[in-house]
Design an enzyme around this catalytic site. Structure first.
Site, mmCIF file in Angstrom:
data_model
loop_
_atom_site.group_PDB
_atom_site.id
_atom_site.type_symbol
_atom_site.label_atom_id
_atom_site.label_comp_id
_atom_site.label_asym_id
_atom_site.label_seq_id
_atom_site.Cartn_x
_atom_site.Cartn_y
_atom_site.Cartn_z
ATOM 1 N N SER A 187 4.156 53.347 -41.874
ATOM 2 C CA SER A 187 3.081 52.421 -41.539
ATOM 3 C C SER A 187 2.485 51.757 -42.771
ATOM 4 O O SER A 187 2.041 50.603 -42.714
ATOM 5 C CB SER A 187 1.981 53.148 -40.765
ATOM 6 O OG SER A 187 2.487 53.654 -39.549
ATOM 7 N N HIS A 209 -2.881 53.399 -43.425
ATOM 8 C CA HIS A 209 -2.766 52.050 -42.888
ATOM 9 C C HIS A 209 -3.639 51.080 -43.674
ATOM 10 O O HIS A 209 -3.209 49.976 -44.027
ATOM 11 C CB HIS A 209 -3.183 52.025 -41.414
ATOM 12 C CG HIS A 209 -2.334 52.866 -40.526
ATOM 13 N ND1 HIS A 209 -2.569 54.205 -40.352
ATOM 14 C CD2 HIS A 209 -1.256 52.561 -39.762
ATOM 15 C CE1 HIS A 209 -1.678 54.693 -39.497
ATOM 16 N NE2 HIS A 209 -0.868 53.714 -39.141
#
Length: 262
Positions: A187, A209
């Site tokens: 991610s 993230h």
């Protein structure tokens, strides 16, 4: 007689020369016709991609620069590697279901684990391991949808730089803000591509993230905005690199001396 003979020979030479020139032109036209079909199809694909994903001001630049030579090898290769690792761990130890994986990936030499931070490769290799079907498919779809058009314009070196910058930023940020938690998934790299592509990231509650997004908004934005410039000659690139390295050095210092996981 001699003059007539010479004139006849000269006419033959001219006829042969004209015939050869005509044949060469016909061959060149045939090559252009054969080559013209594939670029037309590719341009049609690029137009669809640019209309769907890009704002109006940058579509022309994308269409001028987008091509498949060389092909988008980096993003396809990294996606295949991530899928292969997921399949390996999904079948390595029998799973009751594939929605989430537990026992297999927890012992993986790729996963980032706080107690094994001295194994520095884990700060990058964690991107190869995913926690379940939804996790791996979500990352693969997003990085292929974003990464392939980006790589057709900016090529693999630039896309790889941004992607890996996001991956490293994600693991280092997680080691600071979630110091006792393990980490898996690509991610950070995906959000770096998103940040560089859109210069706007959805704020979520996961440090990896967010860090990947900031890496994209700094290094990614600088790299992807340099369509016609040599990257190393752009002062914005060196400013972004300096800021990124400063954050990396702080994260390394924190992990060595201040981390609760010590």
């Amino acid at each position: 007689m001699a003059a007539a003979h010479n004139l006849e020979m000269e006419e033959d030479v001219n006829l042969n020369r004209d015939r050869e020139m005509k044949e060469m032109l016909e061959e060149e036209k045939m090559r252009e016709d054969r080559a013209g079909k594939d670029p037309f199809r590719l341009k049609k694909v690029h137009r669809i991609v640019s209309k769907w994903m890009l704002p109006e001001p940058v579509r022309r630049t994308y269409l001028e620069r987008a091509n498949c030579l060389p092909p988008p090898v980096f993003i396809i290769s990294i996606s295949i590697a991530e899928l292969a690792v997921f399949i390996y761990y999904a079948v390595w130890k029998p799973q009751k279901q594939w929605i989430t994986l537990d026992s297999g990936i927890l012992e993986s030499p790729f996963i980032y684990r706080p107690e094994k931070r001295e194994e520095a490769w884990r700060f990058i290799s964690y991107m190869l391991v995913h926690a379940g079907v939804q996790h791996v498919l979500g990352n693969l779809v997003m990085q292929l949808v974003l990464g392939i058009p980006l790589e057709m314009v900016h090529k693999g070196l630039r896309v790889g730089l941004v992607y890996l910058a996001g991956v490293i930023a994600g693991s280092l940020a997680s080691s600071i803000f979630d110091p006792l938690k393990s980490l898996v998934g690509a991610s950070g790299g995906v959000y770096a591509l998103m940040g560089g592509y859109f210069m706007n990231v959805l704020v979520v509650s996961f440090a990896a993230h967010i860090a990947g997004g900031f890496a994209g908004m700094s290094i990614g934005y600088t790299v992807f905005s340099c369509f016609d410039k040599a990257l190393l000659k752009d002062p914005r690139f060196w400013i972004a690199i300096a800021a990124y390295l400063a954050c990396v050095l702080f994260a390394v210092f924190f992990n060595i001396f201040l981390s609760p996981a010590n």
